[in-house]
Structure formats: structure tokens, C-alpha cells
Design a protein around this motif. Structure first.
Motif, PDB file in Angstrom:
ATOM      1  N   GLY A  93      -5.747   9.823  -3.735  1.00 58.47           N
ATOM      2  CA  GLY A  93      -5.600   8.918  -4.866  1.00 58.47           C
ATOM      3  C   GLY A  93      -4.789   7.696  -4.479  1.00 58.47           C
ATOM      4  O   GLY A  93      -4.397   7.526  -3.319  1.00 58.47           O
ATOM      5  N   ALA A  94      -4.518   6.830  -5.431  1.00 58.44           N
ATOM      6  CA  ALA A  94      -3.742   5.620  -5.185  1.00 58.44           C
ATOM      7  C   ALA A  94      -2.371   5.983  -4.617  1.00 58.44           C
ATOM      8  O   ALA A  94      -1.696   6.884  -5.127  1.00 58.44           O
ATOM      9  N   GLY A  95      -1.985   5.285  -3.547  1.00 57.09           N
ATOM     10  CA  GLY A  95      -0.701   5.537  -2.919  1.00 57.09           C
ATOM     11  C   GLY A  95      -0.721   6.604  -1.849  1.00 57.09           C
ATOM     12  O   GLY A  95       0.251   6.733  -1.090  1.00 57.09           O
ATOM     13  N   ASP A  96      -1.785   7.384  -1.773  1.00 57.20           N
ATOM     14  CA  ASP A  96      -1.887   8.396  -0.713  1.00 57.20           C
ATOM     15  C   ASP A  96      -2.197   7.720   0.611  1.00 57.20           C
ATOM     16  O   ASP A  96      -2.689   6.583   0.666  1.00 57.20           O
ATOM     17  N   LEU A  97      -1.934   8.434   1.705  1.00 56.15           N
ATOM     18  CA  LEU A  97      -2.069   7.889   3.046  1.00 56.15           C
ATOM     19  C   LEU A  97      -3.203   8.574   3.794  1.00 56.15           C
ATOM     20  O   LEU A  97      -3.195   9.790   3.976  1.00 56.15           O
ATOM     21  N   LEU A  98      -4.187   7.784   4.248  1.00 51.23           N
ATOM     22  CA  LEU A  98      -5.270   8.287   5.078  1.00 51.23           C
ATOM     23  C   LEU A  98      -5.175   7.637   6.454  1.00 51.23           C
ATOM     24  O   LEU A  98      -5.224   6.411   6.584  1.00 51.23           O
TER      25      LEU A  98
END
Length: 233
Positions: free
Chosen positions: A29-34
Motif C-alpha cells: 500500500g501507500a508508503g510501503d517499500l518495494l
């Protein structure tokens, strides 16, 4: 494991759907790190449709700004993946193997620290698995293929090279490499590895033994070859 139901001759179009399924399973989701790696497979995928995750931070796992081939330019892969996913790209402005002097400078650079700091907090990673170094027709220019130990390796994940049993391989200059470490990769909750082809079967097995991924996207022929290898172990 996610499978393309046929031989993935065109890497991007063949693998985009199962990779999309694996990314959706990650629940980003928004703010997560990939995190994303370099390599031909990831480069091909970066030009295909991927799940939309507005606000997701997309982060490279290796340096590569001086590479002549597009698929070793990790920043460009990061930018393309971010565009497909409507995420925010982050960049590493350095070679995969900088000079000793530059490596010392990078450690003190706030932007370098910010981006590499994401490696310890990532929610997911999308990485390729490299084929055995000795048989490749394309590899990062930072990798010294004349090194005997390296030529005995079976593959790499994010320029972390390993033997068939999963043990890591050091080579001249490897201490200067800008790359996520194996320990950092193992701590990522969902590391999705993407690899196809008979030549990559030992690479996939070695990476699993090294603990460098915990999810796999491949095609049906490669999966069958993997099962045959595991049956003989």
C-alpha cells in the motif's frame, strides 16, 4: 509459487500476469517499500502492466549508473516500475563497484544513506536470479569474470553470487559492491524471485539454499525441471 502455464520465451509478456499476482499477494500500500533488482528479466517486466500501488516507494537494490546495457541500469528499472505501479522511485547514483575513494564518500552521503536505509525496512522485493556467471553473455561490467572462484558459481541475486550449496562467493572488489546484503534480503518478508529457463535451474536451487528468496515466479517447463532436480537430491 506462481507459474506461467507455458514456456516464457518473451519474458515480459509471459511473466507479467504471474508477477502481478505475486505482487498483489504482497498486499502493498501507500508508503510501503518495494525493492527491485537489475537484470534482463526485471528490465523486461518493467515495461509491462503491473499492479497499481499509488504511493508505494520503489527502491533499487544495487548500483549501476555506468552500465552500458539497459538491464543493468537499476535506476531506469526502478523508474519504469514506479511508473507502472504509480509509485515513487528512489535512486542510487553510483556504480555497482565504485572506487575505494568513492565508496568511502558514499558512506557519508545523506542521500545514499537514505536510500540504502530502505533495505532494512522493506516490505517486499522483486528480484531476478542470474544464471551461472561462466555461461552468461551479459553481466554487470563490475563483475570480474576472470576470477576463478566466481566462474565456479551457479548464480546471483542482487549481485550476491553463490555456489551450488548456497555458500557466498567473494571476489576482488566485492567488499566495495553497492548491493543489498544476503542478511538484509533474508529479512524482507516477501522476496519474489523471477527466473525461467533450464540454464537457471541450478541458480534457482542455489538461491533457495542461500535463503535469498521465499517466493518464486517461473514457467511450467522450469518448474518441471526443478522438480526433477529435487527428486534426485
Amino acid at each position: 509459487m506462481w507459474l506461467a502455464p507455458f514456456a516464457a520465451t518473451d519474458l515480459g509478456p509471459s511473466l507479467a500476469e504471474p508477477v502481478g499476482e505475486a505482487l498483489r499477494e504482497a498486499g502493498l500500500g501507500a508508503g510501503d517499500l518495494l525493492l527491485v533488482s537489475s537484470g534482463r528479466t526485471l528490465w523486461e517486466l518493467s515495461h509491462e502492466s503491473l499492479p497499481s500501488v499509488p504511493g508505494c516507494e520503489i527502491v533499487p537494490t544495487v548500483g549501476g549508473v555506468s552500465e552500458p546495457e539497459a538491464w543493468h541500469q537499476t535506476n531506469e528499472i526502478t523508474r519504469a516500475v514506479a511508473e507502472r505501479m504509480q509509485g515513487r522511485p528512489n535512486f542510487l547514483f553510483t556504480q555497482a563497484m565504485p572506487s575505494p575513494a568513492m565508496r568511502r564518500t558514499l558512506v557519508e552521503d545523506p542521500e545514499f544513506q537514505r536510500v540504502t536505509g530502505f533495505w532494512t525496512r522493506a516490505d517486499a522485493a522483486l528480484v531476478g536470479i542470474g544464471a551461472p556467471p561462466a555461461g552468461r553473455d551479459s553481466i554487470s561490467t563490475s563483475v570480474p569474470l576472470d576470477d576463478e572462484g566466481l566462474r565456479a558459481g551457479v548464480g546471483d541475486v542482487c549481485l550476491n553470487f553463490y555456489r551450488a550449496d548456497g555458500d557466498p562467493i567473494d571476489f576482488p572488489g566485492s567488499e566495495r559492491m553497492v548491493r543489498i546484503s544476503p542478511d538484509e534480503l533474508r529479512k524482507v518478508p516477501r522476496t519474489i524471485a523471477v527466473a525461467v529457463g533450464a540454464e537457471k535451474v541450478p541458480s534457482i536451487v542455489g538461491a533457495a539454499r542461500a535463503g535469498l528468496y521465499n517466493r518464486l515466479v517461473t514457467d511450467l517447463p522450469t518448474a518441471r525441471a526443478l522438480l526433477e532436480v529435487m527428486d534426485r537430491v
